[in-house]
Design a protein around this motif. Structure first.
Motif, PDB file in Angstrom:
ATOM      1  N   TYR A   1       0.773  -1.078   0.152  1.00  0.00           N
ATOM      2  CA  TYR A   1       0.113   0.218  -0.086  1.00  0.00           C
ATOM      3  C   TYR A   1       0.915   1.235   0.052  1.00  0.00           C
ATOM      4  O   TYR A   1       1.892   1.192   0.530  1.00  0.00           O
ATOM      5  CB  TYR A   1      -0.958  -0.163   1.250  1.00  0.00           C
TER       6      TYR A   1
ATOM      7  N   VAL B   1      -6.041  -0.226   6.974  1.00  0.00           N
ATOM      8  CA  VAL B   1      -5.205  -0.940   5.836  1.00  0.00           C
ATOM      9  C   VAL B   1      -3.879  -1.249   6.667  1.00  0.00           C
ATOM     10  O   VAL B   1      -3.217  -2.422   6.726  1.00  0.00           O
ATOM     11  CB  VAL B   1      -5.048  -0.112   4.631  1.00  0.00           C
TER      12      VAL B   1
ATOM     13  N   ARG C   1       0.488  -6.529   4.817  1.00  0.00           N
ATOM     14  CA  ARG C   1       0.794  -5.459   3.826  1.00  0.00           C
ATOM     15  C   ARG C   1       1.932  -4.777   4.261  1.00  0.00           C
ATOM     16  O   ARG C   1       2.289  -4.712   5.419  1.00  0.00           O
ATOM     17  CB  ARG C   1      -0.269  -4.632   3.605  1.00  0.00           C
TER      18      ARG C   1
END
Length: 297
Positions: A179, A199, A205
């Motif tokens: 991201y 997120v 991630r």
């Protein structure tokens, strides 16, 4: 919905013209890259968005304007570095380029790229008028991504201006693992900040943000995930230009099976009638873009 069917060129003549545009981009890229070392300084001018132009911006724009403008079938050429589109010939297609995306990265010697968009309409055009789009990434290896005919392909470009297809029908990985979010955090809206924090909580991630949008987008195309340059408190329309960045990047990601959004709709449905208009940009896996749109409602 954040994804839709993308437009493709119909006529044989237009397809040939698109192929010629892609060829010019690919064969000019090594010359642009070779010309960078002596042009890492600011020029005396600003571009139409009020940003100080680097000498490399002007150099790349002049090369591309001359060569794309000489192609039969291209009627207009526009770039981030010029206030207006210019007539270059006759035909159905218009070409808009960001000659050197991320030119502020010249000083620290980080990633840059060239973005191009081919529209079947006069400029400024609509996202649904796109028939091809792509970018060159000036990384350790020079690569080119091209979306056309409903498919995304990747090429390697060599220093002698030859280029080779290395991947066909590129698609986003199902599980997004990276991201990147642009803009100053204190300038984010509360809704976007809350989404970004969600997120970040996923340990699978990794943060990838390099200050060149095209480098960040290529990370998403390679690994899946989400990239955003959101609307900000001080700039509700964000930073990125819809004709030169928003539309073509949305087209590429949607053609590759991903999604794009301005926060409420596909980037290809954004309706702006000014050549240098801006838009928030969010691209990535469809599930993440759906979550983002829900968070910004």
């Amino acid at each position: 919905m954040a994804t839709h069917d993308v437009n493709t060129a119909d006529s044989t003549k237009d397809v040939r013209t698109i192929d010629k545009v892609v060829d010019v981009i690919a064969t000019t890229a090594p010359e642009i890259r070779t010309g960078l070392p002596g042009r890492r300084v600011a020029s005396e001018e600003e571009n139409p968005s009020g940003e100080t132009q680097m000498a490399a911006d002007v150099f790349a724009d002049d090369l591309l304007c001359e060569r794309i403008g000489a192609l039969d079938g291209v009627s207009e050429y526009a770039s981030e570095e010029r206030p207006e589109a210019i007539d270059v010939g006759s035909g159905n297609l218009s070409v808009a380029v960001d000659p050197l995306d991320g030119s502020s990265n010249l000083k620290p010697n980080n990633t840059m790229g060239t973005i191009f968009a081919v529209y079947d309409a006069p400029l400024p055009a609509h996202g649904r008028d796109l028939v091809a789009a792509g970018y060159v990434l000036y990384g350790p290896v020079m690569t080119m991504i091209v979306a056309r005919k409903g498919s995304v392909d990747e090429y390697v470009i060599y220093d002698d201006s030859s280029y080779e297809l290395v991947r066909e029908d590129v698609t986003l990985p199902d599980e997004g693992t990276v991201y990147g979010f642009g803009g100053r955090v204190p300038d984010w809206t509360e809704d976007f900040e809350n989404f970004a924090r969600e997120v970040e909580q996923d340990a699978s991630r990794k943060l990838r943000y390099g200050g060149s949008m095209i480098g960040d987008v290529n990370q998403i195309l390679s690994y899946g995930g989400i990239f955003s340059y959101p609307g900000l408190r001080s700039a509700p329309e964000g930073k990125l230009r819809v004709q030169f960045e928003g539309y073509p990047i949305g087209y590429i990601l949607e053609t590759a099976g991903g999604a794009s959004s301005d926060g409420t709709q596909s980037l290809l449905d954004v309706d702006k009638d000014e050549l240098h208009a801006r838009t928030p940009v969010h691209i990535g896996n469809e599930s993440l873009i759906d979550d983002l749109e829900a968070a910004l409602e």
